[in-house]
Scaffold this motif. Sequence first.
Motif, PDB file in Angstrom:
ATOM      1  N   THR A   1       0.843  -1.198   0.000  1.00 44.28           N
ATOM      2  CA  THR A   1       0.000   0.000   0.000  1.00 44.28           C
ATOM      3  C   THR A   1       0.875   1.243   0.000  1.00 44.28           C
ATOM      4  O   THR A   1       1.768   1.385   0.835  1.00 44.28           O
TER       5      THR A   1
ATOM      6  N   ASN B   1       0.771   5.012   0.619  1.00 44.95           N
ATOM      7  CA  ASN B   1      -0.091   5.979   1.291  1.00 44.95           C
ATOM      8  C   ASN B   1       0.148   7.400   0.794  1.00 44.95           C
ATOM      9  O   ASN B   1       1.295   7.846   0.651  1.00 44.95           O
TER      10      ASN B   1
ATOM     11  N   GLU C   1      -1.254  10.153   2.398  1.00 43.30           N
ATOM     12  CA  GLU C   1      -1.335  11.086   3.526  1.00 43.30           C
ATOM     13  C   GLU C   1      -2.102  12.344   3.098  1.00 43.30           C
ATOM     14  O   GLU C   1      -1.715  13.470   3.406  1.00 43.30           O
TER      15      GLU C   1
ATOM     16  N   THR D   1      -8.809   9.005  -0.034  1.00 46.14           N
ATOM     17  CA  THR D   1      -7.426   9.473   0.164  1.00 46.14           C
ATOM     18  C   THR D   1      -6.566   9.345  -1.092  1.00 46.14           C
ATOM     19  O   THR D   1      -5.519   9.978  -1.188  1.00 46.14           O
TER      20      THR D   1
ATOM     21  N   THR E   1      -4.990   6.683  -1.736  1.00 49.84           N
ATOM     22  CA  THR E   1      -3.983   5.671  -1.418  1.00 49.84           C
ATOM     23  C   THR E   1      -4.113   4.482  -2.363  1.00 49.84           C
ATOM     24  O   THR E   1      -5.217   3.981  -2.605  1.00 49.84           O
TER      25      THR E   1
END
Length: 261
Positions: free
Chosen positions: A41, A43, A45, A92, A94
Amino acid sequence: MRVYGSRIMFSHLCALLLFILCGVFGDEIKSVSVTEGDSVTLNTEFKVHGKDMLLWMFGPQETRIAEIYYQNMIIYESYETFGDRLQMDDQTGTLTIRNISNDHSGLYKLLILSNRENSYKRFSVRVYAHLPVPAITINSSGSSESRCSLLCSAVNVGHVTLSWYKGNSLLSSISVSDLSISLSLPLEVEYQDKNTYSCVINNPIRNQTTHLNISEVCQTCGDSVQFCGSTEAMIRLVSSVLVGVAAVVAVVYDFRSERVQ
């Protein structure tokens, strides 16, 4: 999901604007290591709002693989390198890559365009193959009356280090950066050695260990002639032959004696 030409063009123009006008190139590359077949994954943020745009690209050609545009999520499943492995969080951005393979090693880039911030993130993903259990075998041709010659081996490995340990102390090691290569590392020990030895193969995220049992692997001449030193083995072989010849001579002599009588 169908991708419209105007949307692709908009993404392309935004990317160019970010590079040329904003000058945001990211100050670091985050390194990620994963084992083949696992999921990884990446990310962001970030929290997606309103008209935010997030664009994921992969490889030296910066091929688009996924994006969020005005809260609409698009995954480019037609890109055959990934197929249906990609999953993106619509809140997000992500990115998750499932059942990852070596083909997915490389540089991933994320462009974020919003009224709050313009940013650029980079992830360097390295995919490692599963590690085999190293095999310890005896090298009978290299063994002697007092010392046992061993080899620790691993086949079809890449980006690994193969090492011999005595207890917790490193004795020797060999590393390779190629793919699908065979490694062997020698070690000599006394037949009566009571120390603990182990062979370890490792990459940056995992390791496999095989412990040496000297009494099982290094059989002495009393247990098995095939593992003796060459000199002593030859002596034993010649002795056996002489005993056999003597037995045959004795039988022939007795047989002739009986016929004479």
